[in-house]
Structures are given as C-alpha cells and as structure tokens.
Design an enzyme around this catalytic site. Sequence first.
Site, PDB file in Angstrom:
ATOM      1  N   SER A 127      42.276  52.614  31.223  1.00  0.00           N
ATOM      2  CA  SER A 127      41.966  53.596  32.267  1.00  0.00           C
ATOM      3  C   SER A 127      42.620  53.138  33.563  1.00  0.00           C
ATOM      4  O   SER A 127      42.178  52.160  34.175  1.00  0.00           O
ATOM      5  CB  SER A 127      40.444  53.711  32.462  1.00  0.00           C
ATOM      6  OG  SER A 127      39.832  54.242  31.313  1.00  0.00           O
ATOM      7  N   LYS A 170      39.878  61.447  32.158  1.00  0.00           N
ATOM      8  CA  LYS A 170      38.974  60.293  32.111  1.00  0.00           C
ATOM      9  C   LYS A 170      38.256  60.122  33.445  1.00  0.00           C
ATOM     10  O   LYS A 170      37.080  59.742  33.485  1.00  0.00           O
ATOM     11  CB  LYS A 170      39.757  59.023  31.769  1.00  0.00           C
ATOM     12  CG  LYS A 170      38.916  57.726  31.766  1.00  0.00           C
ATOM     13  CD  LYS A 170      37.785  57.777  30.741  1.00  0.00           C
ATOM     14  CE  LYS A 170      36.924  56.507  30.767  1.00  0.00           C
ATOM     15  NZ  LYS A 170      37.583  55.326  30.214  1.00  0.00           N
ATOM     16  N   LYS A 194      36.157  50.217  39.206  1.00  0.00           N
ATOM     17  CA  LYS A 194      37.589  50.519  39.278  1.00  0.00           C
ATOM     18  C   LYS A 194      37.837  52.013  39.099  1.00  0.00           C
ATOM     19  O   LYS A 194      38.592  52.636  39.858  1.00  0.00           O
ATOM     20  CB  LYS A 194      38.337  49.727  38.202  1.00  0.00           C
ATOM     21  CG  LYS A 194      39.778  50.166  37.979  1.00  0.00           C
ATOM     22  CD  LYS A 194      40.420  49.384  36.851  1.00  0.00           C
ATOM     23  CE  LYS A 194      39.788  49.629  35.496  1.00  0.00           C
ATOM     24  NZ  LYS A 194      40.136  50.978  34.956  1.00  0.00           N
TER      25      LYS A 194
END
Length: 297
Positions: A102, A178, A247
């Site tokens: 990701s 995502k 993150k």
Amino acid sequence: MTQSAGNEKLGYLGLGLMGVPMTKRLLSAGYDVAVWNRSSGKAKALVDAGAREAASPRAVADEASVIFMCLTDASAVEQVVFGDNGLAGTNGSGKLVVDFSSIHPDKTKSIAARLKEANGMGWIDAPVSGGTKGAEEATLAIMAGGDAADIGRVRPYIKAMARNFTHMGPTGAGQMTKLCNQVIVGCTMAVLAEATRLAVNAGIDAKRLPDALAGGFADSIPLQLFVPRMAQGIHSPPLGHIHTMLKDLDTVVDVAQDTSTPVPMAALASQIFRMGKAVRGAYADALEIYKLSAPKE
C-alpha cells in the site's frame, strides 16, 4: 499437486505478516514459487513447504514471469525494484510485477513507468484488504490498477490467495481504492475502540457486544473480529501494525488535499493512530489504540 490454472513460474518478494500466508496459499495450489526476503530466516517455513529461496529480487525475476510482492512502504518498493540486484536489472520482457504493497498512488504510477522504461516489465498495483486472517484463509479483497489483459493473466493465481479481485482502472486505481478502504477501516477501528471502552467503563460485558448487535445496523465483520480482541487484550499475532494504518491514513490526508476532498474523520483517525504509535509503538497491533483510553489504576 497439479495446478488448476496457469503454468507460469511465480515469485514472491517480502515475507511479512501477509507475504508468508499468501505464499503458502500459492504453494498449496501447486504453483512453482521462488521467494526472497531481506531477512532470510522468514523463508524457512516456505522452503520447507516447497518454495525455492532466491538470493535477491533480481534472482527471483530471472526465473519467474509473474512476481508478487508485499513490502512495508514506498521506500522499500523503490529499493527492491531499483536497488542493487533489484527487479530493474533483469530482462523484463513478458514479465509482470503485482505489487500488494500500500503506497501513494502517484508513487506507484512513477515506479511503474520507470520500470517499464528500464526493462519493459509490466506492473499491477494490487493492494489487499482482510488482514492476516484473510491471508491465511484466502478470503482477501484485492483491488487492482493496470492493463486489463495483465489483470486477466494473473487472475488464476490471485484466486488462490483472495476471494475478491476487482479491476478498478489504470495504474494507480488500485492504490486509490485501498485508500478508500483504509478510511473505512481506520475510522471503524477508532469507533469500535470507543464503543468497547464505553461498554467496559459502564460495567457491560464488551465481549458480548458482537452477539448483541449481530444482524442490526451496527453489525459488521470488523465488529465481530475487532471487539473481542480489544476486550480480551488479544494482540498476538497482530492483525496489522499501527505504523501501517498510520501510513495509509496520512496518505489519505495528502491525496485529499490534492483533490480538495474534506476528510475530517480520516484526519482524526490518523491522529489517534499517531498517538498509538507514540504510546504503544510502531509495530504494535493496530487494535491497541483501544488501550489509549484505559483508566489509570
């Protein structure tokens, strides 16, 4: 075991919380898999299960035509692709990378374009959702960006690791999807931690919340999975690390600025996880944000 579909040699780079169980699924399906990890000790169980350990990412790509990878962040992806003995150093004609990491959508577009120019290797950004449980049970949801023909080419292999594999558009579309997923998951974790703490502080058995709310509007897979772990202090093995969620939520806030999108809930969740990182540590289970509200003894 006879392969059910496809006969390409596969590779998997990055044997962390997701990489190990995903690779095991490929091996169980009968696929030929070469593996690499920065710390080689993690490869032992996979080698025992039939994988071949390679000395570098390039060594994996030299023998595999489809290379899967799941790495911690964009810096790790850059190193594996363009660093010493990286993927860019091999002949990439006809080869394809499927990146489960990701990372920022702009970064994945840049890396894909640079790799294509360097050696002709193709790229699919395919971040995953479902955590370690989904990886172990092959129930992951994988959202992909890339060329439609490439998506079709890897679909038989993905089916060994995931329940859903959805082509969302061109390169970068998987990463953007995502981020939408992480808005929902990150905020849900924060809300469920709040609800669980309220129940505990009020003297209600929080472990019974999933049963009590089953079938109602509050019911969900996160409710059923996360609340019992929070209430019982079950954090090993972790479903995911605090730093990973942080993150991704930080990336959401960054992309939101670029697209003029208000994301007040995601921004708040990111700060909760930032506190979690400071108090519990970067590699603590993401659900340990529940402990931030624990009353002092």
